[in-house]
Design an enzyme around this catalytic site. Structure first.
Site, PDB file in Angstrom:
ATOM      1  N   PRO A   1      31.312  -8.705   9.367  1.00 11.10           N
ATOM      2  CG  PRO A   1      33.129  -7.668  10.734  1.00 11.10           C
ATOM      3  CD  PRO A   1      31.751  -7.505  10.019  1.00 11.10           C
TER       4      PRO A   1
ATOM      5  CE1 TYR B   1      32.680 -17.448   5.528  1.00 14.39           C
ATOM      6  CE2 TYR B   1      31.896 -16.873   7.687  1.00 14.39           C
ATOM      7  CZ  TYR B   1      32.944 -17.143   6.930  1.00 14.39           C
ATOM      8  OH  TYR B   1      34.208 -17.000   7.700  1.00 14.39           O
ATOM      9  CB  ALA B   2      25.455 -14.465   1.489  1.00 14.37           C
TER      10      ALA B   2
ATOM     11  CG  ASN C   1      13.733 -24.571  -7.362  1.00 11.74           C
ATOM     12  OD1 ASN C   1      13.620 -24.655  -8.511  1.00 11.74           O
ATOM     13  ND2 ASN C   1      13.606 -23.760  -6.494  1.00 11.74           N
ATOM     14  CB  CYS C   2      16.111 -28.592 -11.270  1.00 13.02           C
ATOM     15  SG  CYS C   2      17.219 -27.350 -11.090  1.00 13.02           S
TER      16      CYS C   2
ATOM     17  CB  THR D   1      28.222 -10.332   4.063  1.00 13.11           C
ATOM     18  OG1 THR D   1      28.424 -10.489   5.233  1.00 13.11           O
ATOM     19  CG2 THR D   1      27.559 -11.893   3.585  1.00 13.11           C
TER      20      THR D   1
ATOM     21  CE  LYS E   1      39.017 -35.758 -39.864  1.00 20.76           C
ATOM     22  NZ  LYS E   1      39.180 -35.204 -41.002  1.00 20.76           N
TER      23      LYS E   1
ATOM     24  CE1 TYR F   1      34.123 -43.465 -34.069  1.00 20.26           C
ATOM     25  CE2 TYR F   1      36.115 -44.506 -34.338  1.00 20.26           C
ATOM     26  CZ  TYR F   1      34.903 -44.384 -34.526  1.00 20.26           C
ATOM     27  OH  TYR F   1      34.475 -44.617 -35.814  1.00 20.26           O
TER      28      TYR F   1
ATOM     29  CB  SER G   1      17.058 -30.573   1.491  1.00 24.25           C
ATOM     30  OG  SER G   1      17.992 -30.840   0.571  1.00 24.25           O
TER      31      SER G   1
END
Length: 563
Positions: A276, A279-280, A41-42, A273, A434, A426, A38
């Site tokens: 059965p 999952y992905a 990445n960014c 997916t 505005k 504001y 974990s």
């Protein structure tokens, strides 16, 4: 219940943690082929640039910390090599020891991510040619920079990570050139908004070779030659391939799962997916775009985290649904911030949506409070219904909060005119009475009520210069003298009423000002005196940026790079 997860990072790690929070008794095993389960990445480009100094900061969780907190069996340097849906097992190879074994599952979650696109070009794989996707890639790249002190770099491609890397390499003092086939950087932007990004990069000394095709690479002593179609090669100390990513789905294909765009895994809104109990999630899956309803791929951390949570919910008996991806994004480019959400004009038209747009250039906060800076906004909406489709903003402070408001408005199904009704905070240091988002709503409402008509930078060159139309620049004489569009005559808006008799009533009037505010006021004056008029959306500021970008793109870059 035993759940096996293939891949960590955003989707897989989130799914593992959510599974444990929902089911204390479940057996959860995560296999991650890299050495990091974990990681941020960014944040990888910022470690290369030295902004993030401690490599440990890139690691969000370790196998040990995950076990202590969640009792999840995280196994790094373990690669799943095959999936057997009929026996509900996966084949796993321990990359550290070479051991191969089978692991059973009741439920399987695939989070393999995407890999850097590696085109079949001559020279791919030579020394000094890098990609940037994993922590290992990052450490390799930074080690090379620290040991060899390169002075020049070529980046092939101009997506998010590529642009972030450009900034960080430039801050290290490298001579940086970006080469790519598309004629603009950052695909979420339209070309008119990308002009501001290109100008920022050129101002910071980055060379752009857009609309060029890389044909290969060749070792040149301790340097690399980048072969470019119909042009002399570029030579640099290092090259980074950043031309995009491809879903890493060989496992899914071999297991017989249904695949979609670019080989991505097809899932339903429960992240299930076609097989059965499998999952992905994450960068490997095909999703629906929440604005167009079309199938798409979006490699972003936010959607991956949401999908991991949804998969875990459904495995544990829930009924969570993924509502689609909207593509909200933000990137820092030196001191500039660039954001987008929804679809841009180009994508909307490709999807068959009849769309319109408004441009505005508001201040980040009240003009009388020191330190405000101009931002440029583009808001795209559907003609007739005025449904919001997307937005792009380029600027400095306050840009990110405006895009988040617009992203929420799009998600909520608001129309453009409804933006005027949003009750936004504001105070002079933070906004204007505005708010820029409200201003976009006022502008779209004016269009919906027929109070104004507009034309755009791409229309300016085609305006009649034969006397059949009146072309007016309503800025001050000083602004006009500093630069103006061909054929436009200067008549400041404050003097307009005194010269109404001089404007032919039987000819259309086209108006330009700096940011489209004064030209809008001029349109209101003229239309109430019976004249047909239209004004330049975005004003001279946008038109000049587009024209300068067009001129810069046509300039030939000198062959080779200085050592």
């Amino acid at each position: 219940m035993k759940v096996v997860i293939v891949g960590g990072v955003a989707g897989g790690a989130t799914a593992a943690a959510r599974l444990r929070r929902l089911d204390e008794s479940a057996e959860i095993v995560v296999f991650e082929r890299s050495g990091y389960v974990s990681y941020a990445n960014c944040g990888l480009p910022y470690y290369i640039g030295g902004i993030i100094t401690d490599r440990a900061e890139l690691t969000l969780q370790t196998p040990e910390s995950f076990w202590r907190r969640f009792r999840v069996d995280m196994r790094v340097r373990h690669e799943v090599t095959a999936i057997h849906p009929d026996t509900k097992t996966v084949d796993v190879k321990n990359l550290a020891t070479g051991e191969v074994f089978a692991e059973s599952y009741d439920k399987l979650i695939l989070s393999p991510g995407a890999r850097p696109t590696q085109p079949a070009l001559p020279g791919v794989g030579i020394d000094r040619l890098f990609t940037l996707r994993t922590v290992e890639d990052t450490l390799k790249l930074r080690e090379f920079i620290e040991q060899h002190h390169p002075r020049s770099a070529v980046l092939a491609g101009g997506g998010f990570i590529g642009i972030e890397l450009v900034e960080n390499l430039r801050e290290l003092g490298l001579d940086v050139t970006v080469v790519q086939r598309p004629k603009q950087l950052l695909n979420p932007l339209d070309a008119d908004m990308a002009a501001f990004l290109h100008a920022q990069l050129r101002e910071k000394g980055v060379k752009l070779m857009l609309g060029r095709t890389v044909e290969g690479f060749a070792a040149d002593g301790d340097r690399v030659s980048v072969l470019i179609k119909d042009e002399a090669p570029l030579t640099a100390d290092m090259v980074v391939l950043a031309i995009g990513v491809t879903p890493d789905t060989a496992l899914a294909k071999d297991a017989g799962l249904e695949l979609g765009i670019k080989g991505s895994i097809v899932v339903n809104d429960r992240m299930e997916t076609s097989v059965p109990d499998i999952y992905a999630v994450g960068d490997a899956v095909q999703v629906k775009h929440s604005v167009t309803g079309q199938d798409t791929l979006l490699s972003l951390a936010g959607p991956a985290n949401k999908q991991g949570r949804i998969a875990a919910d459904n495995i544990c008996g829930g009924d969570s649904r993924y509502l689609g991806s909207q593509g909200s994004s933000v990137i820092k480019v030196f001191d500039m911030t660039i954001v987008a959400t929804g679809v841009n004009e180009k994508t909307a038209r490709q999807a068959g949506i009849d769309c319109d747009k408004v441009f505005l250039s508001p201040m980040s906060h009240a003009g009388y409070y020191p330190g405000g800076k101009v931002m440029t906004m583009k808001v795209v909406f559907e003609k007739g219904t005025y449904r919001l489709l997307g937005a792009q903003i380029v600027g400095y402070e306050g840009v990110d909060k405006r895009i988040d408001v617009l992203a929420t408005a799009i998600h909520a199904g608001l129309t453009g005119p409804q933006l005027k009704d949003l009750d936004l905070a504001y105070a002079p240091p933070y906004s204007s009475a505005k708010d820029p988002v409200n201003m976009a709503g006022f502008m779209i409402e004016n269009l919906s009520r027929g109070l104004v008509e507009q034309f755009f930078p791409e229309d300016v060159d085609a305006l009649p210069r034969d006397g059949s139309a009146t072309l007016l620049d309503v800025r001050t004489p000083g602004e006009y003298a500093a630069g103006h569009a061909e054929g436009f005559v200067n008549l400041p808006v404050d003097d307009l009423r005194e010269h109404l008799a001089e404007i032919p009533a039987d000819k259309p009037v086209y108006l330009i000002c700096q940011s489209a505010l004064r030209s809008y006021i001029a349109c209101r004056i003229l239309s109430q005196h019976g004249l047909r008029c239209s004004h330049l959306s975005g004003g001279w500021r946008l038109y000049e940026a587009v024209m300068r970008d067009r001129a810069a793109a046509q300039e030939a870059l000198p062959c080779g790079m200085e050592k």
